[in-house]
Scaffold this motif. Structure first.
Motif, short mmCIF file in Angstrom:
data_model
loop_
_atom_site.label_atom_id
_atom_site.label_comp_id
_atom_site.label_asym_id
_atom_site.label_seq_id
_atom_site.Cartn_x
_atom_site.Cartn_y
_atom_site.Cartn_z
N SER A 1 -18.30 -6.52 -16.90
CA SER A 1 -16.89 -6.32 -16.56
C SER A 1 -16.45 -4.87 -16.70
O SER A 1 -15.51 -4.44 -16.04
N GLU A 2 -17.14 -4.12 -17.53
CA GLU A 2 -16.79 -2.71 -17.74
C GLU A 2 -17.86 -1.81 -17.12
O GLU A 2 -19.04 -1.95 -17.41
N PRO A 3 -17.42 -0.86 -16.29
CA PRO A 3 -18.41 0.05 -15.69
C PRO A 3 -18.95 1.04 -16.71
O PRO A 3 -18.29 1.33 -17.71
N PRO A 4 -20.13 1.57 -16.44
CA PRO A 4 -20.68 2.63 -17.30
C PRO A 4 -19.81 3.88 -17.18
O PRO A 4 -18.96 3.98 -16.29
N SER A 5 -20.07 4.84 -18.03
CA SER A 5 -19.30 6.09 -17.99
C SER A 5 -19.53 6.80 -16.66
O SER A 5 -20.58 6.64 -16.03
N THR B 1 -30.13 -3.51 -13.78
CA THR B 1 -29.08 -4.42 -13.34
C THR B 1 -27.73 -3.71 -13.25
O THR B 1 -26.91 -4.05 -12.40
N GLN B 2 -27.50 -2.72 -14.12
CA GLN B 2 -26.27 -1.92 -14.02
C GLN B 2 -26.29 -1.10 -12.73
O GLN B 2 -25.27 -1.00 -12.04
N LEU C 1 -26.90 -11.98 -10.08
CA LEU C 1 -26.61 -11.14 -11.25
C LEU C 1 -25.65 -11.87 -12.19
O LEU C 1 -25.81 -11.83 -13.42
N ARG C 2 -24.67 -12.53 -11.63
CA ARG C 2 -23.71 -13.30 -12.44
C ARG C 2 -24.40 -14.49 -13.11
O ARG C 2 -24.16 -14.78 -14.27
N LEU D 1 -24.03 -10.55 -1.20
CA LEU D 1 -23.32 -11.58 -1.97
C LEU D 1 -24.29 -12.40 -2.80
O LEU D 1 -24.01 -12.71 -3.97
N GLN D 2 -25.44 -12.73 -2.25
CA GLN D 2 -26.44 -13.51 -2.99
C GLN D 2 -26.96 -12.72 -4.20
O GLN D 2 -27.20 -13.29 -5.27
N ILE D 3 -27.11 -11.41 -4.05
CA ILE D 3 -27.53 -10.56 -5.17
C ILE D 3 -26.47 -10.59 -6.27
O ILE D 3 -26.78 -10.75 -7.44
N GLU D 4 -25.21 -10.46 -5.87
CA GLU D 4 -24.12 -10.50 -6.85
C GLU D 4 -24.07 -11.84 -7.57
O GLU D 4 -23.95 -11.91 -8.80
N ILE D 5 -24.20 -12.92 -6.82
CA ILE D 5 -24.19 -14.26 -7.42
C ILE D 5 -25.32 -14.40 -8.43
O ILE D 5 -25.13 -14.93 -9.53
#
Length: 112
Positions: free
Chosen positions: A30-34, A52-53, A22-23, A16-20
């Motif tokens: 918001s859009e995933p890669p192909s 980061t992706q 990154l945000r 969760l801390q990693i996600e926070i």
């Protein structure tokens, strides 16, 4: 492992801390890669994704599935050095994200 529930909770908190982070650095997309980009066989998908992706769409996504499914977690991790390389020479230092990844590396590798 007697404290596997505690360990999993710590890993989930770290995730969760990693996600926070990154945000916070505006690296959460918001859009995933192909689908093709996500199928890379290279470490960290270096040939198809930004680091980061890879964190968002591969690592965070897979770890959430493992945690929610009660599956075994990886027992080795070395993401912080890759993050250091990614942020070298960029405007955003990435220091806080690197710190969060160091914590995850320690947790997954069983280090104190």
């Amino acid at each position: 492992m007697a404290n596997s529930s505690d360990h999993t909770t710590c890993v989930a908190d770290s995730l969760l801390q990693i996600e926070i982070e990154l945000r916070r650095i505006d690296a959460w997309e918001s859009e995933p890669p192909s689908p093709e980009a996500l199928q890379s066989a290279q470490p960290f998908a270096v040939d198809t994704l930004e680091f980061t992706q890879w964190l968002q769409f591969v690592f965070v996504s897979r770890m959430k599935v493992l945690i929610e499914g009660g599956q075994p977690l990886p027992q080795v991790s070395g993401m912080a050095p890759m993050a250091e390389e990614h942020f070298r020479g960029r405007e955003e230092s990435g220091a806080a994200l690197i710190s969060k990844l160091e914590e995850m590396d320690r947790l997954l590798s069983g280090q104190p």
